[in-house]
Design a protein around this motif. Structure first.
Motif: not given
Length: 456
Positions: A343, A402, A404-405, A425-427, A430-431, A438, A440, A446
Protein backbone atom coordinates in the motif's frame (compact mmCIF):
# COMPACT_ATOMS: atom_id res chain seq x y z
CA UNK A 1 18.79 22.81 2.60
CA UNK A 2 18.91 23.72 6.26
CA UNK A 3 16.53 23.28 9.15
CA UNK A 4 14.73 20.48 10.95
CA UNK A 5 11.44 18.86 10.00
CA UNK A 6 9.26 17.33 12.75
CA UNK A 7 7.20 15.56 10.06
CA UNK A 8 9.90 13.40 8.45
CA UNK A 9 11.64 10.21 9.52
CA UNK A 10 11.58 9.57 13.25
CA UNK A 11 10.94 13.28 13.88
CA UNK A 12 13.50 16.06 14.14
CA UNK A 13 14.83 15.21 10.67
CA UNK A 14 17.83 17.25 9.50
CA UNK A 15 16.88 18.69 6.10
CA UNK A 16 20.57 18.88 5.17
CA UNK A 17 20.34 15.11 4.72
CA UNK A 18 18.18 15.63 1.62
CA UNK A 19 21.29 16.28 -0.46
CA UNK A 20 19.86 14.30 -3.37
CA UNK A 21 16.90 16.66 -3.81
CA UNK A 22 17.18 19.07 -6.76
CA UNK A 23 14.94 22.02 -5.96
CA UNK A 24 14.38 23.38 -9.51
CA UNK A 25 12.93 20.08 -10.72
CA UNK A 26 10.94 19.56 -7.52
CA UNK A 27 9.32 22.98 -7.81
CA UNK A 28 8.62 22.41 -11.51
CA UNK A 29 7.01 19.03 -10.77
CA UNK A 30 5.04 20.47 -7.85
CA UNK A 31 3.34 23.07 -10.02
CA UNK A 32 3.30 21.35 -13.44
CA UNK A 33 3.40 17.62 -12.80
CA UNK A 34 1.22 16.75 -15.80
CA UNK A 35 3.21 18.94 -18.21
CA UNK A 36 6.81 18.44 -17.03
CA UNK A 37 7.35 14.84 -18.27
CA UNK A 38 5.85 15.57 -21.69
CA UNK A 39 7.78 18.82 -22.16
CA UNK A 40 10.97 17.10 -20.97
CA UNK A 41 10.54 14.24 -23.45
CA UNK A 42 9.95 16.72 -26.27
CA UNK A 43 13.14 18.52 -25.18
CA UNK A 44 14.93 15.15 -25.11
CA UNK A 45 13.72 14.57 -28.68
CA UNK A 46 14.85 18.04 -29.76
CA UNK A 47 18.36 17.40 -28.37
CA UNK A 48 18.71 14.51 -30.83
CA UNK A 49 17.41 16.62 -33.71
CA UNK A 50 19.94 19.35 -32.96
CA UNK A 51 22.92 17.06 -32.36
CA UNK A 52 22.39 14.36 -34.97
CA UNK A 53 25.03 13.82 -37.66
CA UNK A 54 23.55 10.78 -39.35
CA UNK A 55 25.83 8.64 -41.47
CA UNK A 56 22.96 7.89 -43.83
CA UNK A 57 22.26 10.11 -46.80
CA UNK A 58 18.80 8.59 -47.15
CA UNK A 59 16.45 11.31 -45.98
CA UNK A 60 13.49 8.91 -46.05
CA UNK A 61 15.17 6.54 -43.59
CA UNK A 62 16.17 9.46 -41.39
CA UNK A 63 12.59 10.69 -41.33
CA UNK A 64 11.40 7.17 -40.50
CA UNK A 65 13.95 7.03 -37.68
CA UNK A 66 12.66 10.21 -36.07
CA UNK A 67 9.08 8.99 -36.56
CA UNK A 68 9.92 5.68 -34.86
CA UNK A 69 11.45 7.55 -31.93
CA UNK A 70 8.40 9.75 -31.49
CA UNK A 71 5.86 6.92 -31.72
CA UNK A 72 7.72 4.32 -29.64
CA UNK A 73 6.10 2.99 -26.48
CA UNK A 74 9.03 4.20 -24.38
CA UNK A 75 8.58 7.79 -25.61
CA UNK A 76 4.85 7.56 -24.81
CA UNK A 77 5.43 6.02 -21.38
CA UNK A 78 8.11 8.56 -20.54
CA UNK A 79 5.79 11.40 -21.54
CA UNK A 80 2.70 10.21 -19.70
CA UNK A 81 3.41 7.32 -17.34
CA UNK A 82 6.70 6.77 -15.51
CA UNK A 83 8.76 9.96 -15.47
CA UNK A 84 8.64 12.27 -12.45
CA UNK A 85 10.74 15.20 -11.24
CA UNK A 86 13.81 13.50 -12.78
CA UNK A 87 12.40 14.20 -16.25
CA UNK A 88 14.32 17.47 -16.65
CA UNK A 89 17.59 15.62 -16.10
CA UNK A 90 16.79 13.21 -18.93
CA UNK A 91 15.96 16.16 -21.19
CA UNK A 92 19.62 17.25 -20.98
CA UNK A 93 21.23 13.80 -20.92
CA UNK A 94 21.37 13.24 -24.74
CA UNK A 95 23.28 16.47 -25.29
CA UNK A 96 25.93 15.32 -22.81
CA UNK A 97 26.38 11.96 -24.57
CA UNK A 98 26.42 13.50 -28.05
CA UNK A 99 29.03 16.02 -26.84
CA UNK A 100 31.24 13.24 -25.47
CA UNK A 101 31.03 11.41 -28.78
CA UNK A 102 32.05 14.56 -30.65
CA UNK A 103 34.78 15.35 -28.07
CA UNK A 104 33.12 18.68 -27.35
CA UNK A 105 33.89 18.55 -23.64
CA UNK A 106 32.92 22.14 -22.86
CA UNK A 107 29.37 21.50 -24.02
CA UNK A 108 29.43 18.15 -22.18
CA UNK A 109 30.48 19.93 -18.97
CA UNK A 110 27.63 22.42 -19.33
CA UNK A 111 25.21 19.55 -19.98
CA UNK A 112 26.25 17.67 -16.83
CA UNK A 113 26.09 20.89 -14.83
CA UNK A 114 22.54 21.39 -16.05
CA UNK A 115 21.72 17.80 -15.08
CA UNK A 116 23.05 18.45 -11.55
CA UNK A 117 20.35 21.13 -11.11
CA UNK A 118 17.57 18.80 -12.20
CA UNK A 119 18.25 15.19 -11.18
CA UNK A 120 20.77 13.58 -8.86
CA UNK A 121 19.73 10.15 -10.18
CA UNK A 122 20.51 11.08 -13.78
CA UNK A 123 23.78 12.67 -12.68
CA UNK A 124 24.79 9.50 -10.82
CA UNK A 125 24.01 7.36 -13.86
CA UNK A 126 25.95 9.85 -16.00
CA UNK A 127 28.89 9.52 -13.61
CA UNK A 128 28.90 5.74 -13.91
CA UNK A 129 28.65 5.97 -17.68
CA UNK A 130 31.51 8.50 -17.93
CA UNK A 131 33.73 6.48 -15.58
CA UNK A 132 33.49 3.38 -17.79
CA UNK A 133 33.66 5.52 -20.95
CA UNK A 134 36.91 7.14 -19.75
CA UNK A 135 38.43 3.77 -18.86
CA UNK A 136 37.49 2.36 -22.26
CA UNK A 137 39.11 5.28 -24.08
CA UNK A 138 42.04 5.54 -21.67
CA UNK A 139 41.34 9.26 -21.38
CA UNK A 140 40.55 11.26 -18.23
CA UNK A 141 39.22 14.31 -20.10
CA UNK A 142 35.63 12.93 -20.35
CA UNK A 143 35.69 12.39 -16.58
CA UNK A 144 36.93 15.95 -16.03
CA UNK A 145 33.85 17.24 -17.88
CA UNK A 146 31.82 16.00 -14.93
CA UNK A 147 33.79 18.07 -12.40
CA UNK A 148 31.59 21.23 -12.39
CA UNK A 149 28.51 19.07 -11.76
CA UNK A 150 30.27 17.21 -8.93
CA UNK A 151 31.35 20.46 -7.27
CA UNK A 152 27.82 21.82 -7.54
CA UNK A 153 26.40 18.62 -5.97
CA UNK A 154 28.86 18.88 -3.08
CA UNK A 155 27.33 22.26 -2.32
CA UNK A 156 24.15 20.39 -1.33
CA UNK A 157 25.94 19.22 1.81
CA UNK A 158 25.99 21.51 4.82
CA UNK A 159 29.75 21.59 5.26
CA UNK A 160 29.60 24.18 8.04
CA UNK A 161 26.96 22.44 10.14
CA UNK A 162 27.76 21.98 13.82
CA UNK A 163 25.02 19.37 14.36
CA UNK A 164 25.93 16.34 16.43
CA UNK A 165 23.68 14.14 14.29
CA UNK A 166 26.16 11.87 12.53
CA UNK A 167 23.52 10.93 9.97
CA UNK A 168 23.51 14.55 8.75
CA UNK A 169 27.24 14.55 8.00
CA UNK A 170 28.63 13.80 4.54
CA UNK A 171 29.90 10.40 5.60
CA UNK A 172 26.65 9.66 7.41
CA UNK A 173 24.59 10.56 4.33
CA UNK A 174 26.75 8.43 2.06
CA UNK A 175 26.74 5.53 4.54
CA UNK A 176 22.93 5.56 4.84
CA UNK A 177 22.53 5.80 1.07
CA UNK A 178 24.93 2.87 0.57
CA UNK A 179 22.81 0.74 2.89
CA UNK A 180 19.61 1.83 1.15
CA UNK A 181 20.79 0.86 -2.34
CA UNK A 182 22.33 -2.41 -1.22
CA UNK A 183 26.06 -1.71 -1.32
CA UNK A 184 26.32 -2.45 2.42
CA UNK A 185 23.67 -5.15 2.40
CA UNK A 186 25.38 -7.29 5.04
CA UNK A 187 25.03 -4.47 7.58
CA UNK A 188 21.48 -3.52 6.65
CA UNK A 189 18.29 -4.73 8.30
CA UNK A 190 16.23 -4.60 5.12
CA UNK A 191 17.46 -6.53 2.10
CA UNK A 192 16.76 -6.28 -1.59
CA UNK A 193 15.44 -9.30 -3.49
CA UNK A 194 17.70 -12.33 -3.69
CA UNK A 195 19.64 -13.07 -6.87
CA UNK A 196 17.21 -15.82 -7.85
CA UNK A 197 14.19 -13.52 -7.48
CA UNK A 198 15.88 -10.89 -9.63
CA UNK A 199 15.93 -13.39 -12.49
CA UNK A 200 12.32 -12.55 -13.27
CA UNK A 201 10.39 -12.20 -16.51
CA UNK A 202 11.25 -8.50 -16.69
CA UNK A 203 14.98 -9.21 -16.62
CA UNK A 204 14.84 -11.86 -19.35
CA UNK A 205 12.53 -9.74 -21.48
CA UNK A 206 14.69 -6.62 -21.41
CA UNK A 207 18.05 -8.39 -21.63
CA UNK A 208 16.75 -10.09 -24.79
CA UNK A 209 15.78 -6.70 -26.26
CA UNK A 210 19.17 -5.21 -25.37
CA UNK A 211 21.21 -8.15 -26.67
CA UNK A 212 19.42 -8.34 -30.02
CA UNK A 213 20.21 -4.65 -30.56
CA UNK A 214 23.84 -5.28 -29.60
CA UNK A 215 24.09 -8.13 -32.12
CA UNK A 216 22.73 -5.91 -34.90
CA UNK A 217 25.14 -3.09 -33.99
CA UNK A 218 28.08 -5.50 -34.04
CA UNK A 219 26.97 -7.05 -37.33
CA UNK A 220 26.87 -3.64 -39.03
CA UNK A 221 30.05 -2.49 -37.23
CA UNK A 222 28.19 0.53 -35.88
CA UNK A 223 30.63 3.11 -34.62
CA UNK A 224 30.55 3.68 -30.85
CA UNK A 225 28.75 0.41 -30.11
CA UNK A 226 30.72 0.45 -26.87
CA UNK A 227 28.27 2.98 -25.40
CA UNK A 228 25.54 0.32 -25.71
CA UNK A 229 27.76 -2.19 -23.91
CA UNK A 230 28.28 0.38 -21.13
CA UNK A 231 24.51 0.79 -20.89
CA UNK A 232 24.02 -2.97 -20.53
CA UNK A 233 26.69 -3.06 -17.81
CA UNK A 234 24.85 -0.30 -15.89
CA UNK A 235 21.58 -2.22 -16.34
CA UNK A 236 23.15 -5.39 -14.89
CA UNK A 237 24.82 -3.50 -12.04
CA UNK A 238 21.56 -1.85 -11.05
CA UNK A 239 19.74 -5.16 -11.24
CA UNK A 240 22.16 -7.43 -9.41
CA UNK A 241 24.74 -5.38 -7.48
CA UNK A 242 23.30 -2.12 -6.20
CA UNK A 243 19.88 -0.64 -6.94
CA UNK A 244 20.88 3.00 -7.34
CA UNK A 245 18.05 3.82 -9.76
CA UNK A 246 14.53 2.67 -10.47
CA UNK A 247 13.73 0.68 -13.60
CA UNK A 248 12.32 3.75 -15.33
CA UNK A 249 15.70 5.48 -15.20
CA UNK A 250 17.32 2.46 -16.86
CA UNK A 251 14.63 2.51 -19.54
CA UNK A 252 15.52 6.14 -20.30
CA UNK A 253 19.26 5.42 -20.30
CA UNK A 254 18.91 2.59 -22.81
CA UNK A 255 16.35 4.50 -24.89
CA UNK A 256 18.77 7.42 -25.19
CA UNK A 257 21.78 5.28 -26.13
CA UNK A 258 19.80 3.23 -28.66
CA UNK A 259 18.52 6.44 -30.27
CA UNK A 260 22.05 7.84 -30.60
CA UNK A 261 23.32 4.65 -32.23
CA UNK A 262 20.35 4.48 -34.60
CA UNK A 263 20.88 8.07 -35.77
CA UNK A 264 24.57 7.35 -36.34
CA UNK A 265 23.78 4.38 -38.60
CA UNK A 266 20.30 4.57 -40.09
CA UNK A 267 19.34 1.44 -42.05
CA UNK A 268 16.26 -0.72 -42.44
CA UNK A 269 17.59 -3.52 -40.21
CA UNK A 270 18.75 -1.03 -37.56
CA UNK A 271 15.31 0.58 -37.64
CA UNK A 272 13.60 -2.77 -37.06
CA UNK A 273 15.98 -3.66 -34.23
CA UNK A 274 15.59 -0.20 -32.72
CA UNK A 275 11.81 -0.46 -32.81
CA UNK A 276 12.00 -3.72 -30.87
CA UNK A 277 14.18 -2.20 -28.14
CA UNK A 278 12.39 1.17 -28.02
CA UNK A 279 8.86 -0.23 -28.04
CA UNK A 280 8.55 -2.93 -25.37
CA UNK A 281 5.08 -4.14 -24.49
CA UNK A 282 3.42 -1.28 -22.61
CA UNK A 283 2.69 -3.51 -19.64
CA UNK A 284 6.43 -4.14 -19.23
CA UNK A 285 6.94 -0.39 -18.88
CA UNK A 286 4.24 -0.06 -16.23
CA UNK A 287 1.92 1.35 -18.87
CA UNK A 288 -0.76 -1.31 -18.57
CA UNK A 289 -4.37 -1.36 -17.51
CA UNK A 290 -6.79 -4.06 -16.50
CA UNK A 291 -9.22 -2.50 -18.98
CA UNK A 292 -6.93 -2.64 -22.04
CA UNK A 293 -5.39 -5.42 -24.21
CA UNK A 294 -1.88 -6.41 -23.11
CA UNK A 295 -0.15 -4.85 -26.13
CA UNK A 296 -2.02 -1.55 -26.00
CA UNK A 297 -1.23 1.66 -24.20
CA UNK A 298 -4.39 2.85 -22.44
CA UNK A 299 -5.73 6.33 -23.17
CA UNK A 300 -4.50 8.69 -20.47
CA UNK A 301 -5.53 12.11 -19.25
CA UNK A 302 -4.44 14.28 -16.32
CA UNK A 303 -6.62 14.02 -13.25
CA UNK A 304 -6.74 16.01 -10.05
CA UNK A 305 -5.42 14.31 -6.94
CA UNK A 306 -6.87 17.05 -4.75
CA UNK A 307 -10.08 15.08 -4.26
CA UNK A 308 -8.11 12.20 -2.74
CA UNK A 309 -6.01 14.58 -0.63
CA UNK A 310 -9.19 16.25 0.68
CA UNK A 311 -10.71 12.90 1.63
CA UNK A 312 -7.60 11.88 3.57
CA UNK A 313 -7.36 15.33 5.17
CA UNK A 314 -10.98 15.03 6.36
CA UNK A 315 -10.23 11.52 7.61
CA UNK A 316 -7.36 12.96 9.70
CA UNK A 317 -9.29 16.06 10.80
CA UNK A 318 -9.03 15.11 14.51
CA UNK A 319 -5.21 15.21 14.42
CA UNK A 320 -3.68 18.45 15.64
CA UNK A 321 -0.30 20.06 14.89
CA UNK A 322 2.41 18.41 16.95
CA UNK A 323 0.50 15.10 17.27
CA UNK A 324 1.93 11.80 16.08
CA UNK A 325 0.05 9.16 14.08
CA UNK A 326 1.38 5.61 14.00
CA UNK A 327 0.39 3.77 10.79
CA UNK A 328 0.16 0.03 11.44
CA UNK A 329 1.76 -2.28 8.89
CA UNK A 330 2.97 -5.87 9.07
CA UNK A 331 6.65 -6.49 9.69
CA UNK A 332 8.25 -6.69 6.20
CA UNK A 333 10.50 -9.49 7.45
CA UNK A 334 13.71 -7.65 6.49
CA UNK A 335 12.59 -7.25 2.86
CA UNK A 336 12.33 -3.87 1.10
CA UNK A 337 9.78 -5.40 -1.25
CA UNK A 338 7.32 -5.98 1.61
CA UNK A 339 7.57 -2.54 3.25
CA UNK A 340 4.08 -0.98 3.63
CA UNK A 341 2.34 -4.23 2.66
CA UNK A 342 1.78 -3.24 -0.97
CA UNK A 343 0.00 0.00 0.00
CA UNK A 344 2.99 2.29 -0.46
CA UNK A 345 1.32 4.65 -2.96
CA UNK A 346 -1.76 5.50 -0.90
CA UNK A 347 0.36 5.74 2.26
CA UNK A 348 2.03 8.76 0.67
CA UNK A 349 -1.21 10.73 1.01
CA UNK A 350 -1.36 10.88 4.85
CA UNK A 351 2.38 11.58 4.85
CA UNK A 352 1.74 14.57 2.58
CA UNK A 353 -1.18 15.77 4.70
CA UNK A 354 0.94 15.42 7.85
CA UNK A 355 3.65 17.60 6.33
CA UNK A 356 1.09 20.20 5.26
CA UNK A 357 -0.56 20.32 8.70
CA UNK A 358 2.57 19.98 10.86
CA UNK A 359 1.94 16.65 12.53
CA UNK A 360 4.01 13.49 12.35
CA UNK A 361 2.90 10.32 10.55
CA UNK A 362 5.12 7.32 11.19
CA UNK A 363 6.62 5.34 9.46
CA UNK A 364 7.75 6.86 6.18
CA UNK A 365 10.69 5.88 3.94
CA UNK A 366 13.02 8.20 5.85
CA UNK A 367 12.17 6.34 9.06
CA UNK A 368 12.72 3.01 7.30
CA UNK A 369 16.18 4.13 6.18
CA UNK A 370 17.01 5.51 9.64
CA UNK A 371 16.24 2.13 11.19
CA UNK A 372 17.94 0.13 8.44
CA UNK A 373 20.45 -1.58 10.68
CA UNK A 374 20.45 -4.77 12.72
CA UNK A 375 19.04 -4.17 16.20
CA UNK A 376 17.13 -1.01 15.24
CA UNK A 377 13.83 -0.20 17.01
CA UNK A 378 10.80 -1.67 15.28
CA UNK A 379 8.34 0.35 13.20
CA UNK A 380 5.92 -2.49 12.60
CA UNK A 381 2.92 -4.31 14.01
CA UNK A 382 -0.79 -4.65 13.15
CA UNK A 383 -2.30 -6.64 15.98
CA UNK A 384 -3.70 -4.71 18.97
CA UNK A 385 -0.91 -6.09 21.17
CA UNK A 386 1.81 -5.04 18.74
CA UNK A 387 0.25 -1.63 18.14
CA UNK A 388 0.00 -0.90 21.87
CA UNK A 389 3.72 -1.63 22.15
CA UNK A 390 4.54 0.66 19.20
CA UNK A 391 2.30 3.43 20.60
CA UNK A 392 4.26 3.40 23.85
CA UNK A 393 7.57 3.17 22.02
CA UNK A 394 6.91 6.09 19.65
CA UNK A 395 4.60 8.11 21.92
CA UNK A 396 1.81 8.19 19.35
CA UNK A 397 -1.47 10.04 19.85
CA UNK A 398 -3.39 8.24 17.11
CA UNK A 399 -3.20 4.98 15.20
CA UNK A 400 -4.05 4.41 11.54
CA UNK A 401 -5.03 0.80 10.87
CA UNK A 402 -6.50 -0.90 7.83
CA UNK A 403 -8.89 -3.78 7.26
CA UNK A 404 -10.65 -5.13 4.21
CA UNK A 405 -13.00 -2.70 2.47
CA UNK A 406 -16.59 -2.86 3.71
CA UNK A 407 -15.73 -4.46 7.06
CA UNK A 408 -16.68 -3.14 10.48
CA UNK A 409 -13.95 -2.23 12.94
CA UNK A 410 -12.67 -5.29 14.76
CA UNK A 411 -14.24 -5.09 18.23
CA UNK A 412 -10.91 -6.03 19.82
CA UNK A 413 -9.63 -2.50 19.24
CA UNK A 414 -12.36 -0.92 21.35
CA UNK A 415 -11.91 -3.58 24.00
CA UNK A 416 -8.29 -2.46 24.28
CA UNK A 417 -9.37 1.14 24.82
CA UNK A 418 -8.91 2.53 21.30
CA UNK A 419 -11.61 4.95 20.15
CA UNK A 420 -12.51 5.26 16.44
CA UNK A 421 -12.49 8.90 15.31
CA UNK A 422 -12.29 8.51 11.53
CA UNK A 423 -12.97 6.05 8.71
CA UNK A 424 -12.08 6.07 5.00
CA UNK A 425 -13.09 3.22 2.69
CA UNK A 426 -10.80 3.03 -0.34
CA UNK A 427 -13.30 0.82 -2.11
CA UNK A 428 -15.45 3.93 -2.48
CA UNK A 429 -12.45 6.05 -3.48
CA UNK A 430 -11.65 3.61 -6.31
CA UNK A 431 -15.11 4.11 -7.81
CA UNK A 432 -15.51 7.83 -7.17
CA UNK A 433 -11.97 9.20 -7.65
CA UNK A 434 -9.87 6.59 -9.50
CA UNK A 435 -12.30 5.38 -12.20
CA UNK A 436 -11.90 1.77 -11.11
CA UNK A 437 -8.08 1.77 -11.18
CA UNK A 438 -6.26 0.60 -8.05
CA UNK A 439 -2.97 2.15 -6.96
CA UNK A 440 -1.90 -0.68 -4.68
CA UNK A 441 -0.59 -4.18 -5.26
CA UNK A 442 -2.88 -6.50 -7.20
CA UNK A 443 -2.37 -9.02 -4.40
CA UNK A 444 -3.87 -6.64 -1.82
CA UNK A 445 -7.54 -6.24 -0.99
CA UNK A 446 -9.19 -2.85 -1.18
CA UNK A 447 -8.58 -1.37 2.29
CA UNK A 448 -10.70 0.59 4.71
CA UNK A 449 -8.74 2.90 7.00
CA UNK A 450 -9.65 3.52 10.63
CA UNK A 451 -8.19 6.33 12.69
CA UNK A 452 -8.12 5.43 16.38
CA UNK A 453 -7.25 7.59 19.34
CA UNK A 454 -4.94 5.72 21.72
CA UNK A 455 -6.00 4.59 25.19
CA UNK A 456 -5.40 7.25 27.84
Amino acid sequence: MNGISPALGLGGYQLSRLFHITLPSMYAYRYASAILPLSSMLSWYLMHVIAVETASSNSVLTLLAFTAILFSTTFFAGSFVFLNYNALGWALFPLGIWSLEQENYWVAALSWLGVSFTSTTVLFISGLFIAVYSIYHGDLVPAVSLLPAVLKTLSHFNLTSTTKDEKASITGNIYNMARAIGILGSRAKYKRATFAKKLDIYFFYFIFLYLQFLVVCLYFSVENTHIWVIGILIFLTNKFVSRFADEQSIYMLMFTLATILLLQHVSVVMLVSYWIVASPLPIMLGDGSINEPIGTSPPLAPFKVQGIVDRVSDFLSQVRPGNRVFAAFDDPDESFDKVFNGYRVIHEVPLYVASERSFHCLPDWYAVFDTNYVGAPSLWGRTPEQVIERVKQWKADYVLIYQESGSELDIEWERRGFVPVGMLDWGEVVDQELEGERCWSKHCADPVWWLLSVPK
